[in-house]
Design a protein around this motif. Sequence first.
Motif, PDB file in Angstrom:
ATOM      1  N   ARG B 119       0.708  -1.173  -0.026  1.00 58.75           N
ATOM      2  CA  ARG B 119       0.097  -0.331   0.113  1.00 58.75           C
ATOM      3  C   ARG B 119       0.817   1.434  -0.166  1.00 58.75           C
ATOM      4  O   ARG B 119       2.180   1.156   0.061  1.00 58.75           O
ATOM      5  CB  ARG B 119      -1.056  -0.091   1.159  1.00 58.75           C
ATOM      6  N   SER B 120       0.389   2.400  -0.014  1.00 63.81           N
ATOM      7  CA  SER B 120       0.975   3.437   0.098  1.00 63.81           C
ATOM      8  C   SER B 120       1.778   3.668   1.313  1.00 63.81           C
ATOM      9  O   SER B 120       1.360   3.175   2.283  1.00 63.81           O
ATOM     10  CB  SER B 120       0.057   4.891  -0.209  1.00 63.81           C
ATOM     11  N   LEU B 206      -7.769   7.711  -2.563  1.00 62.78           N
ATOM     12  CA  LEU B 206      -8.428   6.569  -2.984  1.00 62.78           C
ATOM     13  C   LEU B 206      -9.002   5.711  -1.921  1.00 62.78           C
ATOM     14  O   LEU B 206      -9.977   5.127  -1.700  1.00 62.78           O
ATOM     15  CB  LEU B 206      -7.852   5.770  -4.038  1.00 62.78           C
ATOM     16  N   ASP B 207      -8.092   5.282  -1.120  1.00 68.23           N
ATOM     17  CA  ASP B 207      -8.244   4.073  -0.200  1.00 68.23           C
ATOM     18  C   ASP B 207      -9.044   4.675   1.194  1.00 68.23           C
ATOM     19  O   ASP B 207      -9.659   3.978   1.647  1.00 68.23           O
ATOM     20  CB  ASP B 207      -6.925   3.677   0.492  1.00 68.23           C
ATOM     21  N   GLU B 208      -9.104   5.928   1.322  1.00 69.93           N
ATOM     22  CA  GLU B 208      -9.702   6.657   2.614  1.00 69.93           C
ATOM     23  C   GLU B 208     -11.201   7.378   2.285  1.00 69.93           C
ATOM     24  O   GLU B 208     -11.933   7.538   3.188  1.00 69.93           O
ATOM     25  CB  GLU B 208      -9.014   7.491   3.299  1.00 69.93           C
ATOM     26  N   ALA B 209     -11.467   7.488   1.030  1.00 72.39           N
ATOM     27  CA  ALA B 209     -12.504   7.789   0.521  1.00 72.39           C
ATOM     28  C   ALA B 209     -13.827   6.853   0.661  1.00 72.39           C
ATOM     29  O   ALA B 209     -13.370   5.842   0.420  1.00 72.39           O
ATOM     30  CB  ALA B 209     -12.510   8.735  -0.970  1.00 72.39           C
ATOM     31  N   ASP B 210     -14.842   7.573   0.859  1.00 71.83           N
ATOM     32  CA  ASP B 210     -16.061   6.718   0.942  1.00 71.83           C
ATOM     33  C   ASP B 210     -16.960   6.666  -0.228  1.00 71.83           C
ATOM     34  O   ASP B 210     -17.537   5.709  -0.633  1.00 71.83           O
ATOM     35  CB  ASP B 210     -17.292   7.455   1.960  1.00 71.83           C
ATOM     36  N   GLY B 217     -10.585   2.214 -12.198  1.00 71.30           N
ATOM     37  CA  GLY B 217     -10.233   0.957 -12.472  1.00 71.30           C
ATOM     38  C   GLY B 217      -8.814   0.644 -12.874  1.00 71.30           C
ATOM     39  O   GLY B 217      -8.075   1.521 -13.436  1.00 71.30           O
ATOM     40  N   GLY B 218      -8.082  -0.301 -12.297  1.00 66.64           N
ATOM     41  CA  GLY B 218      -6.677  -0.456 -12.599  1.00 66.64           C
ATOM     42  C   GLY B 218      -5.761   0.408 -11.733  1.00 66.64           C
ATOM     43  O   GLY B 218      -4.747   0.519 -11.964  1.00 66.64           O
ATOM     44  N   ALA B 219      -6.180   1.112 -10.686  1.00 62.03           N
ATOM     45  CA  ALA B 219      -5.682   1.834  -9.967  1.00 62.03           C
ATOM     46  C   ALA B 219      -4.282   1.324  -9.282  1.00 62.03           C
ATOM     47  O   ALA B 219      -4.519   0.189  -8.510  1.00 62.03           O
ATOM     48  CB  ALA B 219      -6.336   2.707  -8.897  1.00 62.03           C
ATOM     49  N   GLU B 220      -3.103   1.853  -9.120  1.00 63.16           N
ATOM     50  CA  GLU B 220      -2.044   1.084  -8.511  1.00 63.16           C
ATOM     51  C   GLU B 220      -1.550   2.385  -7.451  1.00 63.16           C
ATOM     52  O   GLU B 220      -1.083   3.280  -7.991  1.00 63.16           O
ATOM     53  CB  GLU B 220      -0.983   0.964  -9.621  1.00 63.16           C
ATOM     54  N   PRO B 221      -1.383   2.001  -6.313  1.00 61.28           N
ATOM     55  CA  PRO B 221      -0.723   2.927  -5.258  1.00 61.28           C
ATOM     56  C   PRO B 221       0.678   2.960  -5.665  1.00 61.28           C
ATOM     57  O   PRO B 221       1.416   2.634  -6.294  1.00 61.28           O
ATOM     58  CB  PRO B 221      -0.718   1.952  -3.971  1.00 61.28           C
ATOM     59  N   LEU B 228       1.316  13.613   3.083  1.00 63.16           N
ATOM     60  CA  LEU B 228      -0.058  13.881   3.411  1.00 63.16           C
ATOM     61  C   LEU B 228      -1.105  13.816   2.197  1.00 63.16           C
ATOM     62  O   LEU B 228      -2.254  14.128   2.489  1.00 63.16           O
ATOM     63  CB  LEU B 228      -0.100  15.033   4.260  1.00 63.16           C
ATOM     64  N   THR B 229      -0.675  13.234   1.002  1.00 66.53           N
ATOM     65  CA  THR B 229      -1.415  12.972  -0.002  1.00 66.53           C
ATOM     66  C   THR B 229      -1.315  11.588  -0.794  1.00 66.53           C
ATOM     67  O   THR B 229      -0.419  11.679  -1.469  1.00 66.53           O
ATOM     68  CB  THR B 229      -1.187  14.031  -1.029  1.00 66.53           C
ATOM     69  N   PRO B 230      -2.059  10.847  -0.274  1.00 69.37           N
ATOM     70  CA  PRO B 230      -2.012   9.347  -0.725  1.00 69.37           C
ATOM     71  C   PRO B 230      -2.454   9.309  -2.318  1.00 69.37           C
ATOM     72  O   PRO B 230      -3.584  10.242  -2.524  1.00 69.37           O
ATOM     73  CB  PRO B 230      -2.837   8.634   0.176  1.00 69.37           C
ATOM     74  N   LEU B 231      -1.473   8.710  -2.864  1.00 72.15           N
ATOM     75  CA  LEU B 231      -2.129   8.646  -4.466  1.00 72.15           C
ATOM     76  C   LEU B 231      -2.002   7.460  -5.094  1.00 72.15           C
ATOM     77  O   LEU B 231      -1.227   6.558  -4.634  1.00 72.15           O
ATOM     78  CB  LEU B 231      -0.686   9.598  -5.166  1.00 72.15           C
TER      79      LEU B 231
END
Lengths: 384, 406
Positions: B119-120, B206-210, B217-221, B228-231
Amino acid sequence: MDLGLTVEEEEFRARLRTWLAGVLPTLPPKPSPHDWPARRAYDLGWQRRLYDAGYAGLHWPVDAGGRGATPTQHLLFLEETEKAGAPYVGANFVGLLHAGPTIASEGSAEQRARWLPPVLRGEEVWCQGFSEPDAGSDLAALRTRARRDGDDYVVSGSKIWTSHAEVADWCELLVRTDPDARRHAGITWLAMPMDAPGITVRPLRTLAGSTEFAEVFLDEVRVPAANRVGAENDGWRVTMVTLSYERGTAFVGEVVACRRVLSEVAREARRNGRWDDAVLRRRLGRLNAEFRALWRLTQWNVSEAQGTGGVPGTGGSVFKLRYSHARQELFDAAAEVLGPESLDLGREWTLDRLSSLSYTIAAGTSQIQRNIVAERILGLPRGR
Amino acid sequence: MDFRLTDDQRALRQGVRDLLEGRFGREALRAALDRADGTGATGGRAGGGGATGGRGETGATGGGGAEGRGAAAAPVGGGGGAEGGRAAGVPVDGGGAAGAVADGSGATGAPAGGGGAGRSAGGGRVLDRELWRALGAAGFFALRLPEAAGGVGLGLPETVLAFEEAGRVLLPGPLIATHLAAGTVPGAATGEVVVTAADGGLVEWLDEADVVLGDTGGAEPLAPVDPLTPLHRLPAREGPVHRLPARGGTPHRWPAPGGPRDARTPDRLLVSLLTAAEQLGSAARTCETAVQHARTREQFGRPIGAFQAVQHLCADMLARLETARAAVYAASVTADPADVAAARLLADEAAVRGARDCLQVHGGMGFTWESDVHLHLKRAWTRTHRAGGGTQSEEELAEDLLAGTA
């Protein structure tokens, strides 16, 4: 944050546009830039038309013969006259923007009655005798001496960078009346008649080949003490008062003109194929952002001046820093668009490129502007 | 014409500043950083056993002391003078804010450092849901919603002022996506629901949003440069590419209108404008921080701010900041695409170069993890990639020159 115009401002602009559309076709042909008497006559003629139409001294106070316009109206005036292609202030610059406002603010009733109406009516030209060969950025180091002799001051010394000296009737002159006082303290403001004996004017040729200004040598020139504005040795304060009249609008017309030139440069690039160069194209896009922002900064500064009754904020230094650099970038980009043609002095942009080199020097170098920003706006300790 | 802020706008900005200084002051920022950074990395690297302790140790050098609360509490003449009397923020962070952060962290039930290797970086829950709800309650996300719909009923200029304040304190989270979703995604306006959106080849948080808008689709961390900005990066999409109507030269390629990378759909314009507002706030903060440091840090027996070399760095920071400010505020009034593109370019420049110059003014301390300067620079870098970035803005502004509206 209101960028719209009030009903009165809209009406002001509409009247102005109508007047400009009518008067501009009646102007005589523009004189040669080398023919100083003709330039004087042309600039005074334009000022006379402004006077007759009620636009002379637009931003001057009413009790000085001005129109008491708001900073926004003044901004509209400068914007619209530039867009319409009207003449620049030219030889009237010092009279309308420096000497006149100083006399309006600090002069006696007699002095105001003597000197202000001829400026507004386009009858007399003023020049500025501030800088000296050894007093440029450090203006307070000026050494031109004036000693009292009866009812006169007797002035000796030399001034430099004096625009329109060849055709001026009057010179707003800063002289040192007390050589023993601290630098700023011993300075006096005098109105010197340019036909007085002992004055020698020597034109200076700029790197652009033109003679835009002159050196003025003063040898025992007698100036009546009645021509002193403000108290003896109070000339520095008297001079600083003038600055508040520009209201950060000194370059309004030029920003409008630069935006027009930038569009012309883009069209030229499109025409000659340079537009396909993405690096150049993006450079022009960035200049568009810069000049759009400078226009907004002008509106910001004018709005601030509105709130302070005309005294400009410190935004003027920020604007000048940024604008003088942007202007040079603009004509450098124009040269890249022109390619080898940029070496041809017959191209207008080539001369503009040369003259743009003065912008980071005149009226306070970029380095002096940064000092002002750092010390007066940011409050950093005085440096050396 | 009166370009100045109205009294209401000043009050709104001050209100947002007070709220954010209280709820997300420097200690909250550093606590969020510790959570994002995973297993005590901050303590290890700074060697101070936590942000507060680290600050105490280095405060004597003048380096750390110039940042965060110190800068907020001292009325810095720079920004205030240039803007006509902006009051300095009231520092009310500290215990309250730190407590809120701790509560928020607990509420999400994800202790720091719990993420998997793939993960990030860090992988812990960083977003402070309690703070998010507080922002919602204060109307941050519903600023532009009509009052009839439960919103605040204000306009773009006020929204820009609020986002400028968010940029000042480096408020984390997909603020713009959530703000834009208010009124369409239930719960976004109140801060109950965190919304993010795909933006070009990236998606933030992406991982923290509701709720996630757009095709992810196909998002890769990726390991984000801004802690402070996971991408996540998104795979390249096939999409129709259309050509702008030729105006006599060689046409260049633009993505399709309405497509994921078209900056001229209304939402894209707003993303760009609000990003510019955040950049502006960041640039204001780094300018003030640099000036504060230059006034207090002494070398060669005098404050370094007495040296012209340092003075001129700071003067250029202010010149970039105030030019960008005029452009951003004007774009918030006109909402004109070329004005927005100009505002974005200048605000990106003011933020990135401002952070760089701030770092330079801070000398060696500016290069440390413990300083906040790098957080401004990394966030500013991250923001420059939103809504097409600078290249697209420059191309639009170039086209605009030919269109003759300049």
